[in-house]
Structure formats: C-alpha cells, structure tokens
Design a protein around this motif. Sequence first.
Motif, PDB file in Angstrom:
ATOM      1  N   GLU A  91       0.819  -1.216   0.000  1.00  0.00           N
ATOM      2  CA  GLU A  91       0.000   0.000   0.000  1.00  0.00           C
ATOM      3  C   GLU A  91       0.859   1.274   0.000  1.00  0.00           C
ATOM      4  O   GLU A  91       0.356   2.379  -0.236  1.00  0.00           O
ATOM      5  CB  GLU A  91      -0.952   0.012   1.208  1.00  0.00           C
ATOM      6  N   GLU A  92       2.171   1.109   0.258  1.00  0.00           N
ATOM      7  CA  GLU A  92       3.084   2.261   0.270  1.00  0.00           C
ATOM      8  C   GLU A  92       3.785   2.455  -1.074  1.00  0.00           C
ATOM      9  O   GLU A  92       4.522   3.419  -1.262  1.00  0.00           O
ATOM     10  CB  GLU A  92       4.162   2.061   1.353  1.00  0.00           C
ATOM     11  N   LEU A  93       3.551   1.553  -2.000  1.00  0.00           N
ATOM     12  CA  LEU A  93       4.288   1.530  -3.262  1.00  0.00           C
ATOM     13  C   LEU A  93       4.166   2.839  -4.043  1.00  0.00           C
ATOM     14  O   LEU A  93       5.176   3.428  -4.452  1.00  0.00           O
ATOM     15  CB  LEU A  93       3.806   0.369  -4.129  1.00  0.00           C
ATOM     16  N   GLU A  94       2.951   3.306  -4.231  1.00  0.00           N
ATOM     17  CA  GLU A  94       2.747   4.520  -5.026  1.00  0.00           C
ATOM     18  C   GLU A  94       3.450   5.726  -4.402  1.00  0.00           C
ATOM     19  O   GLU A  94       4.104   6.513  -5.103  1.00  0.00           O
ATOM     20  CB  GLU A  94       1.249   4.797  -5.164  1.00  0.00           C
ATOM     21  N   LYS A  95       3.337   5.846  -3.089  1.00  0.00           N
ATOM     22  CA  LYS A  95       3.990   6.957  -2.389  1.00  0.00           C
ATOM     23  C   LYS A  95       5.507   6.856  -2.504  1.00  0.00           C
ATOM     24  O   LYS A  95       6.194   7.863  -2.735  1.00  0.00           O
ATOM     25  CB  LYS A  95       3.577   6.955  -0.915  1.00  0.00           C
ATOM     26  N   ASN A  96       6.041   5.633  -2.354  1.00  0.00           N
ATOM     27  CA  ASN A  96       7.494   5.439  -2.445  1.00  0.00           C
ATOM     28  C   ASN A  96       8.019   5.777  -3.844  1.00  0.00           C
ATOM     29  O   ASN A  96       9.117   6.327  -3.998  1.00  0.00           O
ATOM     30  CB  ASN A  96       7.862   3.994  -2.091  1.00  0.00           C
ATOM     31  N   ILE A  97       7.230   5.451  -4.851  1.00  0.00           N
ATOM     32  CA  ILE A  97       7.625   5.756  -6.235  1.00  0.00           C
ATOM     33  C   ILE A  97       7.684   7.267  -6.448  1.00  0.00           C
ATOM     34  O   ILE A  97       8.647   7.792  -7.020  1.00  0.00           O
ATOM     35  CB  ILE A  97       6.645   5.112  -7.241  1.00  0.00           C
ATOM     36  N   GLU A  98       6.670   7.970  -5.977  1.00  0.00           N
ATOM     37  CA  GLU A  98       6.632   9.423  -6.159  1.00  0.00           C
ATOM     38  C   GLU A  98       7.771  10.103  -5.393  1.00  0.00           C
ATOM     39  O   GLU A  98       8.393  11.053  -5.886  1.00  0.00           O
ATOM     40  CB  GLU A  98       5.278   9.990  -5.706  1.00  0.00           C
ATOM     41  N   THR A  99       8.021   9.627  -4.196  1.00  0.00           N
ATOM     42  CA  THR A  99       9.129  10.180  -3.399  1.00  0.00           C
ATOM     43  C   THR A  99      10.456   9.954  -4.110  1.00  0.00           C
ATOM     44  O   THR A  99      11.312  10.849  -4.169  1.00  0.00           O
ATOM     45  CB  THR A  99       9.176   9.513  -2.010  1.00  0.00           C
ATOM     46  N   ALA A 100      10.617   8.767  -4.663  1.00  0.00           N
ATOM     47  CA  ALA A 100      11.850   8.428  -5.372  1.00  0.00           C
ATOM     48  C   ALA A 100      12.040   9.303  -6.607  1.00  0.00           C
ATOM     49  O   ALA A 100      13.157   9.720  -6.921  1.00  0.00           O
ATOM     50  CB  ALA A 100      11.842   6.950  -5.768  1.00  0.00           C
ATOM     51  N   LYS A 101      10.967   9.591  -7.306  1.00  0.00           N
ATOM     52  CA  LYS A 101      11.055  10.441  -8.506  1.00  0.00           C
ATOM     53  C   LYS A 101      11.574  11.833  -8.152  1.00  0.00           C
ATOM     54  O   LYS A 101      12.400  12.396  -8.869  1.00  0.00           O
ATOM     55  CB  LYS A 101       9.680  10.547  -9.180  1.00  0.00           C
ATOM     56  N   VAL A 102      11.075  12.364  -7.047  1.00  0.00           N
ATOM     57  CA  VAL A 102      11.518  13.688  -6.600  1.00  0.00           C
ATOM     58  C   VAL A 102      13.006  13.665  -6.243  1.00  0.00           C
ATOM     59  O   VAL A 102      13.776  14.537  -6.659  1.00  0.00           O
ATOM     60  CB  VAL A 102      10.693  14.162  -5.386  1.00  0.00           C
ATOM     61  N   LYS A 103      13.415  12.653  -5.497  1.00  0.00           N
ATOM     62  CA  LYS A 103      14.819  12.548  -5.084  1.00  0.00           C
ATOM     63  C   LYS A 103      15.740  12.359  -6.286  1.00  0.00           C
ATOM     64  O   LYS A 103      16.837  12.919  -6.349  1.00  0.00           O
ATOM     65  CB  LYS A 103      14.987  11.376  -4.105  1.00  0.00           C
ATOM     66  N   LEU A 104      15.285  11.572  -7.235  1.00  0.00           N
ATOM     67  CA  LEU A 104      16.109  11.285  -8.404  1.00  0.00           C
ATOM     68  C   LEU A 104      16.317  12.548  -9.241  1.00  0.00           C
ATOM     69  O   LEU A 104      17.402  12.775  -9.780  1.00  0.00           O
ATOM     70  CB  LEU A 104      15.455  10.187  -9.244  1.00  0.00           C
TER      71      LEU A 104
END
Length: 280
Positions: free
Chosen positions: A195-208
């Motif tokens: 259930e955290e997958l979508e949030k983790n992906i968006e966070t990763a995009k910002v960091k990247l």
Amino acid sequence: MFEKVLFPTDFSEVSRHALKNCIPQLFEVGAKELYLVHIVDITATDIEAIELMKIDEGELNRIAEEIRTKGIKVNPIVKIGIPSLEIAEIAQENNVDLVVMPSKGENILRQMFLGSTASNLVRATKKPVLVVKYEWDEEKEEIKCLSNCKEIFKRPLIAVDFSKCSEKVINAVKKFEELIEEVTLIHVVDYGKHEELEKNIETAKVKLREFAKFFKVSSKTEVLTGIASHSILGTALAKDSSLIVVGKKGRSVIKDLLLGSTAERVVRDSKLPVLLVPCE
C-alpha cells in the motif's frame, strides 16, 4: 577523467588484449598515467617466488616498453605477496583514480566473487573498479572486448539508492563528466509495503530529479519496481547505455555477493562494463 589508472596483469590472453586495445583507448580520452602491476603469489615457495619475480619483471618491463611507444607514461611494479592485498595497497599508496579489471566468459564473475584474486581485490580496494567484459569470438577464434573502451563513459546508467553511498557514486561519475553525452539515473523501489508503493515511487522520482541536478549534461531519470538487478540491466539495454555504475558496500561484500546482491548480479550478468564504486 580518471587520470591515474592501475591495471593488474597476470599475463593471460585477456590481460594482453586489454593492454593492447582497451588501456590505450582510455588514455586517448584523458587518462595520464598507468600503474602496470603484477604480483607473484606468495603461496609459491621462497625460491620459486624469487625466480618467478625475476622472470616476471623482465616480461612486465617488456610490456611496459611496448605501451610507452604509444606515448603512455607507465610505472611497472612487480611484488611478491597476496595478489589482492598487494594490488589494493599499491592503489592506495599511489592514490590511483581507477583500477581496471578485464573479465572473460559467462562464468568468470561467479568464480570471481567466490574467492579469486579479482573478488578479493574488489573487496579490499578503496578505489573504483572498472570491470570490462570479454568473450571468445567463435568466428574469428580470438578474444574480443564487448565494448569500445574509448566510448565507455559516454552514456552511463547510474544506480542510486539515496544512501550516503549514492553520493560517492555520483562523485565518481563527476570525474568523467566531460566525456558524458547523457546520463541515466535509476532507482528501483523494491522495499515497503504494497500500500506504500505509489507513495514510495513518487518520493523516489523527486529525489532522483534532485540527483540529476548534479550534472550539467543531459539527464534522464527512471524509477522502477521489482528486482533491482533486472531493472538495472533491462534499462541499460533499453537506453543503449555504455556503462553501468553501482556502489559496492564495504566489508560485508563477500557475504552480500554469496547471497546474490544487486551489485554481484549486475556484474555477473551484464555484457556492458560495470564501474563498482566503494562506499566506505
């Protein structure tokens, strides 16, 4: 660019091929000084080791002279000892920027990471290690390099995990930024609850995207899910990358590799060169 390059040679066919072709190409794009190293294994008896050292010094000096005819500054070094430790020590003492290590065949890396000189060197050295892939050309019946070493640094794919290790990976790539046409930064989300997958992906995009700002050249970012090594290898092929850059973790590397870490799988399965950046 990595100006001071160390190349450990065992006088094998792959090693000679790399010295004749790949190493000179690295000097065409900015390398300045070569440390050509051969270690006589201490497991030989004292008399054998001394005799071997004299023979090997002659051979190494002969190879060094051939390389000098190409305008390359060469420092030949022969020592007796445990190869991986001696090579790592020479790299440290001379503050080299890069250790170049050729590998041959589909099984070489599996053997390498289970205790050979190469595996121990990867663990022992605190310097970046560039693994260049070779294979047997059935048609020509000769060894061939799978890359043009002159173009290795043009399109790197950089794997980051947002740890302190990632900063060191980025700094290593910055050393050859003048040779880069485009970078691809990749992060694989293989953690967290479903259930955290979508949030983790968006966070990763910002960091990247923040990491991409470290480079002046054109950059692309990819955030993927799944098995990290598969994602890295697949993206490298899709983006026509010339090099894969990954971090390798300190003293636990052998344990990690035996368990099948991302770095081990990438180096084992990639036909592209892999730059392993030490994180400690």
